[in-house]
Design a protein around this motif. Structure first.
Motif, PDB file in Angstrom:
ATOM      1  N   GLN A 208       0.832  -0.874  -0.284  1.00 35.27           N
ATOM      2  CA  GLN A 208      -0.377   0.467   0.084  1.00 35.27           C
ATOM      3  C   GLN A 208       0.784   0.942  -0.031  1.00 35.27           C
ATOM      4  O   GLN A 208       0.518   2.570  -0.474  1.00 35.27           O
ATOM      5  N   THR A 209       2.056   1.104   1.015  1.00 34.57           N
ATOM      6  CA  THR A 209       3.056   2.197   0.647  1.00 34.57           C
ATOM      7  C   THR A 209       3.657   3.136  -0.159  1.00 34.57           C
ATOM      8  O   THR A 209       2.984   3.778  -1.362  1.00 34.57           O
ATOM      9  N   ALA A 210       3.976   1.278  -1.613  1.00 34.60           N
ATOM     10  CA  ALA A 210       4.567   1.541  -2.418  1.00 34.60           C
ATOM     11  C   ALA A 210       3.437   2.133  -3.621  1.00 34.60           C
ATOM     12  O   ALA A 210       3.531   3.154  -4.388  1.00 34.60           O
ATOM     13  N   VAL A 211       2.599   1.623  -3.910  1.00 27.83           N
ATOM     14  CA  VAL A 211       1.270   2.331  -4.703  1.00 27.83           C
ATOM     15  C   VAL A 211       1.083   3.604  -4.063  1.00 27.83           C
ATOM     16  O   VAL A 211       0.654   4.728  -4.978  1.00 27.83           O
ATOM     17  N   VAL A 212       1.353   3.660  -2.858  1.00 22.89           N
ATOM     18  CA  VAL A 212       0.536   5.886  -2.488  1.00 22.89           C
ATOM     19  C   VAL A 212       1.496   6.476  -3.577  1.00 22.89           C
ATOM     20  O   VAL A 212       1.247   6.942  -3.642  1.00 22.89           O
ATOM     21  N   LYS A 213       3.058   5.720  -2.713  1.00 19.96           N
ATOM     22  CA  LYS A 213       3.832   6.930  -2.982  1.00 19.96           C
ATOM     23  C   LYS A 213       3.955   6.665  -5.181  1.00 19.96           C
ATOM     24  O   LYS A 213       4.055   7.985  -5.043  1.00 19.96           O
ATOM     25  N   ALA A 214       3.486   5.375  -5.725  1.00 27.26           N
ATOM     26  CA  ALA A 214       3.826   5.598  -6.885  1.00 27.26           C
ATOM     27  C   ALA A 214       1.953   6.597  -7.521  1.00 27.26           C
ATOM     28  O   ALA A 214       2.538   7.239  -8.640  1.00 27.26           O
ATOM     29  N   GLU A 215       0.755   6.711  -6.580  1.00 27.02           N
ATOM     30  CA  GLU A 215      -0.304   7.783  -6.483  1.00 27.02           C
ATOM     31  C   GLU A 215       0.412   8.815  -6.874  1.00 27.02           C
ATOM     32  O   GLU A 215       0.343  10.185  -7.608  1.00 27.02           O
ATOM     33  N   TYR A 216       0.932   9.548  -5.894  1.00 23.04           N
ATOM     34  CA  TYR A 216       1.699  10.711  -5.482  1.00 23.04           C
ATOM     35  C   TYR A 216       2.753  10.964  -6.548  1.00 23.04           C
ATOM     36  O   TYR A 216       2.333  11.777  -6.994  1.00 23.04           O
ATOM     37  N   SER A 217       3.594   9.952  -7.052  1.00 24.87           N
ATOM     38  CA  SER A 217       4.993  10.385  -7.882  1.00 24.87           C
ATOM     39  C   SER A 217       3.733  11.129  -9.369  1.00 24.87           C
ATOM     40  O   SER A 217       4.423  12.114 -10.165  1.00 24.87           O
ATOM     41  N   ALA A 218       2.891   9.829  -9.710  1.00 21.21           N
ATOM     42  CA  ALA A 218       1.879  10.719 -11.008  1.00 21.21           C
ATOM     43  C   ALA A 218       1.078  11.613 -11.073  1.00 21.21           C
ATOM     44  O   ALA A 218       1.076  12.168 -11.495  1.00 21.21           O
ATOM     45  N   GLU A 219       0.648  12.139  -9.414  1.00 20.18           N
ATOM     46  CA  GLU A 219      -0.247  13.046  -9.463  1.00 20.18           C
ATOM     47  C   GLU A 219       0.864  13.815  -9.447  1.00 20.18           C
ATOM     48  O   GLU A 219       0.796  14.876 -10.518  1.00 20.18           O
ATOM     49  N   VAL A 220       2.343  13.997  -8.655  1.00 20.80           N
ATOM     50  CA  VAL A 220       2.502  15.601  -8.883  1.00 20.80           C
ATOM     51  C   VAL A 220       2.982  15.435 -10.260  1.00 20.80           C
ATOM     52  O   VAL A 220       3.290  16.518 -10.979  1.00 20.80           O
ATOM     53  N   ASP A 221       3.348  14.073 -11.145  1.00 19.02           N
ATOM     54  CA  ASP A 221       3.972  14.074 -12.941  1.00 19.02           C
ATOM     55  C   ASP A 221       3.155  15.123 -13.531  1.00 19.02           C
ATOM     56  O   ASP A 221       2.838  15.279 -14.614  1.00 19.02           O
ATOM     57  N   ARG A 222       0.862  14.011 -13.257  1.00 18.14           N
ATOM     58  CA  ARG A 222      -0.039  15.168 -14.115  1.00 18.14           C
ATOM     59  C   ARG A 222       0.573  16.575 -13.904  1.00 18.14           C
ATOM     60  O   ARG A 222      -0.146  17.369 -14.589  1.00 18.14           O
ATOM     61  N   ALA A 223       0.227  17.011 -12.525  1.00 20.26           N
ATOM     62  CA  ALA A 223      -0.035  18.625 -11.841  1.00 20.26           C
ATOM     63  C   ALA A 223       1.404  18.994 -12.596  1.00 20.26           C
ATOM     64  O   ALA A 223       1.009  19.865 -13.827  1.00 20.26           O
ATOM     65  N   GLN A 224       2.935  18.252 -12.667  1.00 19.52           N
ATOM     66  CA  GLN A 224       3.164  19.288 -13.232  1.00 19.52           C
ATOM     67  C   GLN A 224       3.304  19.153 -15.137  1.00 19.52           C
ATOM     68  O   GLN A 224       3.997  20.167 -15.364  1.00 19.52           O
ATOM     69  N   ALA A 225       2.894  18.389 -16.168  1.00 16.83           N
ATOM     70  CA  ALA A 225       2.306  18.456 -17.223  1.00 16.83           C
ATOM     71  C   ALA A 225       1.597  19.636 -17.043  1.00 16.83           C
ATOM     72  O   ALA A 225       1.587  20.058 -17.776  1.00 16.83           O
ATOM     73  N   HIS A 226       0.501  19.388 -16.030  1.00 17.64           N
ATOM     74  CA  HIS A 226      -0.585  19.885 -16.795  1.00 17.64           C
ATOM     75  C   HIS A 226      -0.260  21.378 -16.447  1.00 17.64           C
ATOM     76  O   HIS A 226      -0.335  22.256 -17.347  1.00 17.64           O
ATOM     77  N   SER A 227       0.969  21.269 -15.414  1.00 18.46           N
ATOM     78  CA  SER A 227       1.336  23.454 -15.330  1.00 18.46           C
ATOM     79  C   SER A 227       1.625  23.739 -16.883  1.00 18.46           C
ATOM     80  O   SER A 227       2.711  24.953 -16.998  1.00 18.46           O
ATOM     81  N   ALA A 228       3.090  22.541 -17.167  1.00 19.14           N
ATOM     82  CA  ALA A 228       3.584  23.020 -18.412  1.00 19.14           C
ATOM     83  C   ALA A 228       2.898  23.178 -19.803  1.00 19.14           C
ATOM     84  O   ALA A 228       2.566  23.770 -20.705  1.00 19.14           O
ATOM     85  N   GLN A 229       1.846  22.476 -19.557  1.00 14.67           N
ATOM     86  CA  GLN A 229       1.015  23.019 -20.758  1.00 14.67           C
ATOM     87  C   GLN A 229       0.184  23.270 -20.395  1.00 14.67           C
ATOM     88  O   GLN A 229      -1.006  24.155 -21.043  1.00 14.67           O
ATOM     89  N   ALA A 230      -0.477  24.725 -19.606  1.00 15.23           N
ATOM     90  CA  ALA A 230      -1.788  25.047 -18.786  1.00 15.23           C
ATOM     91  C   ALA A 230      -1.112  26.671 -20.058  1.00 15.23           C
ATOM     92  O   ALA A 230      -1.876  26.951 -20.254  1.00 15.23           O
ATOM     93  N   GLY A 231      -0.009  26.728 -20.543  1.00 16.10           N
ATOM     94  CA  GLY A 231       0.180  28.314 -21.067  1.00 16.10           C
ATOM     95  C   GLY A 231       0.004  28.065 -22.854  1.00 16.10           C
ATOM     96  O   GLY A 231      -0.931  28.534 -22.975  1.00 16.10           O
ATOM     97  N   PRO A 232       0.373  27.470 -23.386  1.00 22.73           N
ATOM     98  CA  PRO A 232       0.033  26.787 -24.671  1.00 22.73           C
ATOM     99  C   PRO A 232      -1.892  26.404 -24.635  1.00 22.73           C
ATOM    100  O   PRO A 232      -2.228  26.501 -25.166  1.00 22.73           O
ATOM    101  N   LEU A 233      -2.466  25.944 -23.683  1.00 20.11           N
ATOM    102  CA  LEU A 233      -3.176  25.806 -23.144  1.00 20.11           C
ATOM    103  C   LEU A 233      -4.330  26.727 -23.087  1.00 20.11           C
ATOM    104  O   LEU A 233      -5.783  27.245 -24.086  1.00 20.11           O
ATOM    105  N   ALA A 234      -3.852  27.599 -21.979  1.00 23.86           N
ATOM    106  CA  ALA A 234      -4.490  28.849 -22.173  1.00 23.86           C
ATOM    107  C   ALA A 234      -4.669  29.554 -23.908  1.00 23.86           C
ATOM    108  O   ALA A 234      -6.417  29.722 -24.555  1.00 23.86           O
ATOM    109  N   GLN A 235      -3.506  29.831 -24.003  1.00 26.32           N
ATOM    110  CA  GLN A 235      -3.811  30.215 -25.618  1.00 26.32           C
ATOM    111  C   GLN A 235      -4.562  29.730 -26.782  1.00 26.32           C
ATOM    112  O   GLN A 235      -5.026  30.432 -27.360  1.00 26.32           O
ATOM    113  N   ALA A 236      -3.999  28.311 -26.735  1.00 23.82           N
ATOM    114  CA  ALA A 236      -4.722  27.789 -27.714  1.00 23.82           C
ATOM    115  C   ALA A 236      -6.609  28.227 -27.048  1.00 23.82           C
ATOM    116  O   ALA A 236      -7.267  28.641 -27.752  1.00 23.82           O
ATOM    117  N   HIS A 237      -7.073  27.848 -26.186  1.00 24.86           N
ATOM    118  CA  HIS A 237      -8.232  28.173 -25.898  1.00 24.86           C
ATOM    119  C   HIS A 237      -9.027  29.454 -25.770  1.00 24.86           C
ATOM    120  O   HIS A 237     -10.158  30.269 -26.712  1.00 24.86           O
TER     121      HIS A 237
END
Length: 413
Positions: A208-237
Motif C-alpha cells: 500500500q505504501t508503494a502504491v500510494v507513493k506511485a500514485e503521489y508520484s503520478a499525481e505530481v507528474d500530472r500536475a507538472q505536465a498540466h502546469s507545463a501545458q497550461a500556457g499553450p492550452l490557455a493560448q489555444a483556448h
C-alpha cells in the motif's frame, strides 16, 4: 485498686478459696468483669481462652494396607461456657501447654481409625470428608476435657516410596501432559499464525505504501505536465474563443445581410408581382365582364333579329309548298297541322343559330342534322287522327309523270 482483679478479654479468672464454685468446683469462674479478691484468703489463677494450635504427623494404614504419611493441623480452644472452663482448668491450669500435646494425641488416634476404614482414592479425593469424620468422632472426648475444635485441615498425604499415589495420578498426569502439549502446540500454531499474519500485514502495508507513493508520484507528474501545458492550452483556448466570436459575428452579419436583401429585393419584387397579379386579375375580370356583357347583348340582338325574321322564314318555307301536291286529310284540322309544322321548322332553325353563337361547336352538326330531320319532316308528317302528306318538287314531278299516287288530283274525305 488493692484487692480488685480483672481478667483479660481472652482469659478466665479462677478464684480458689472460700466457697466452692459451680457444681462443687474447687474454684469460681469469672469472665468479662472484675472482682474483689481478699489477699491471703483467696488465690487467683488465669486460664487462657485464646486459640491454640496442634500439629499431627502420623503414619496411617488404609483399608488397602498401604501406609500413608498424613500431616494435619488442629485449631482448638477452651470453651466459653463455665463447665468447659472448669473441666479445662482442672486438667490444664498448672500446665496449659499440655492442651496442644493431648489434643494432638487424641486426633492422631481418631485419624488412624478413620483412614483405616477408607481407600487411598477416597482419602486423596475426599479430604473434606475425612476431616469431617475425624471431627465428629473426637467431639465427645474434646468436650470432656473442656476443649472445642474450630478447624481440622489435612495438609498433606504421602505414600512414601510405594508410588501408589503417583501411579494413581499417572493417567491424569498423562492427560494433563497431553492437554498441555496440545495447548502448547495450539499456542505455537497461534504464534506462527500471528507471525504470518504480522508478516502479511507488513507486506500489505509495504504494498500500500508503494502504491500510494506511485500514485503521489503520478499525481505530481500530472500536475507538472498540466502546469507545463497550461500556457499553450490557455493560448489555444483564447484563440478558439476568438475564432468562435468571429464565426458568430460572421453568422450574424450574413443573417443581417440576408434580412437586408429580403427587405431590399425580395419584398419589393414580391410586392410588384402581387401588384401585377392583382392588376392582371382585375383586367381579366373586366374583360370577362365585358365579354359576357357583349355576348349577352349579341344574343338579345340576335333573338330580336330572328324574331323579326321569323315570318319571312315561315313565308319562305310555305313558298316551297307552292308547287307540291298536297293531300289534306281531316279537312280544316289537317290544314292547321301543316301550318303548325311550318312554324316548328322556323323555331328549330332559330334554336340552331342561337347554339352556334354560344360556341357549342360540337352541337352544331347535331343542329344541322336536327334541322335536316326537321326539314325532312316538313316534307312528310303523320298525325294520329288525320294523315298529312307533303311532297316536294321531286314528288310533284313524279306525280306529273304518272308514277305518284293520285295523279296530281286532290282528294278530300
Amino acid at each position: 485498686m488493692f484487692g480488685y482483679r480483672v481478667p483479660a478479654p481472652d482469659e478466665a479468672m479462677l478464684i480458689s478459696g472460700g466457697r466452692r464454685g459451680l457444681g462443687g468446683a474447687p474454684f469460681r469462674v469469672v469472665t468479662g468483669h472484675g472482682k474483689f479478691v481478699l489477699p491471703v484468703f483467696r488465690k487467683v489463677r488465669f486460664l487462657t481462652l485464646s486459640m491454640c494450635e496442634s500439629e499431627v504427623v502420623e503414619t496411617c494404614v488404609t483399608k488397602q494396607g498401604i501406609a500413608l504419611h498424613v500431616r494435619a493441623v488442629i485449631a482448638f480452644k477452651v470453651g466459653n461456657d463455665t463447665e468447659s472452663i472448669i473441666n479445662a482448668g482442672q486438667r490444664f491450669l498448672s500446665d496449659q501447654d499440655q492442651m496442644s500435646v493431648l489434643t494432638g494425641r487424641i486426633f492422631a488416634g481418631h485419624l488412624r481409625a478413620i483412614i483405616g476404614s477408607m481407600t487411598v482414592e477416597e482419602i486423596v479425593t475426599e479430604r473434606q470428608k475425612l476431616a469431617a469424620e475425624v471431627l465428629d468422632t473426637s467431639k465427645t472426648e474434646m468436650a470432656k476435657i473442656g476443649l472445642i475444635v474450630d478447624s481440622l485441615q489435612i495438609q498433606s498425604i504421602d505414600d512414601g516410596d510405594t508410588g501408589y499415589i503417583d501411579a494413581m495420578s499417572a493417567p491424569h498426569k498423562a492427560a494433563i501432559q497431553r492437554q498441555a502439549q496440545i495447548a502448547q502446540a495450539q499456542a505455537n500454531q497461534a504464534a506462527a499464525e500471528a507471525e504470518q499474519e504480522a508478516a502479511r500485514r507488513q507486506a500489505e502495508y509495504a504494498r500500500q505504501t508503494a502504491v500510494v507513493k506511485a500514485e503521489y508520484s503520478a499525481e505530481v507528474d500530472r500536475a507538472q505536465a498540466h502546469s507545463a501545458q497550461a500556457g499553450p492550452l490557455a493560448q489555444a483556448h483564447a484563440q478558439q474563443e476568438v475564432l468562435a466570436a468571429q464565426t458568430e459575428l460572421a453568422q450574424r452579419q450574413a443573417k443581417l445581410r440576408q434580412q437586408e436583401l429580403v427587405a431590399e429585393i425580395v419584398k419589393p419584387a414580391e410586392a410588384e408581382a402581387e401588384r401585377v397579379r392583382i392588376l392582371a386579375a382585375a383586367e381579366a375580370q373586366r374583360m370577362k365582364i365585358q365579354a359576357e356583357a357583349a355576348a349577352s347583348y349579341d344574343r338579345v340582338a340576335l333573338d330580336r333579329m330572328l324574331i323579326d325574321q321569323l315570318p319571312q322564314i315561315v313565308k319562305e318555307a310555305a313558298g316551297g309548298l307552292a308547287g307540291a301536291n298536297v293531300n289534306v286529310l281531316n279537312g280544316a284540322d289537317g290544314l292547321g297541322e301543316i301550318a303548325a309544322g311550318l312554324v316548328a321548322q322556323g323555331l328549330t332553325i332559330l334554336d340552331s343559330v342561337r347554339q352556334n353563337l354560344n360556341g357549342n361547336s360540337g352541337s352544331g352538326g347535331n343542329g344541322d342534322r336536327s334541322n335536316g330531320d326537321r326539314g325532312n319532316g316538313a316534307g312528310r308528317s303523320e298525325q294520329g287522327n288525320g294523315r298529312l302528306e307533303l311532297q316536294g318538287p321531286s314528288a310533284a314531278k313524279s306525280d306529273s309523270d304518272g308514277r305518284g299516287p293520285g295523279g296530281g288530283n286532290e282528294r278530300t274525305s
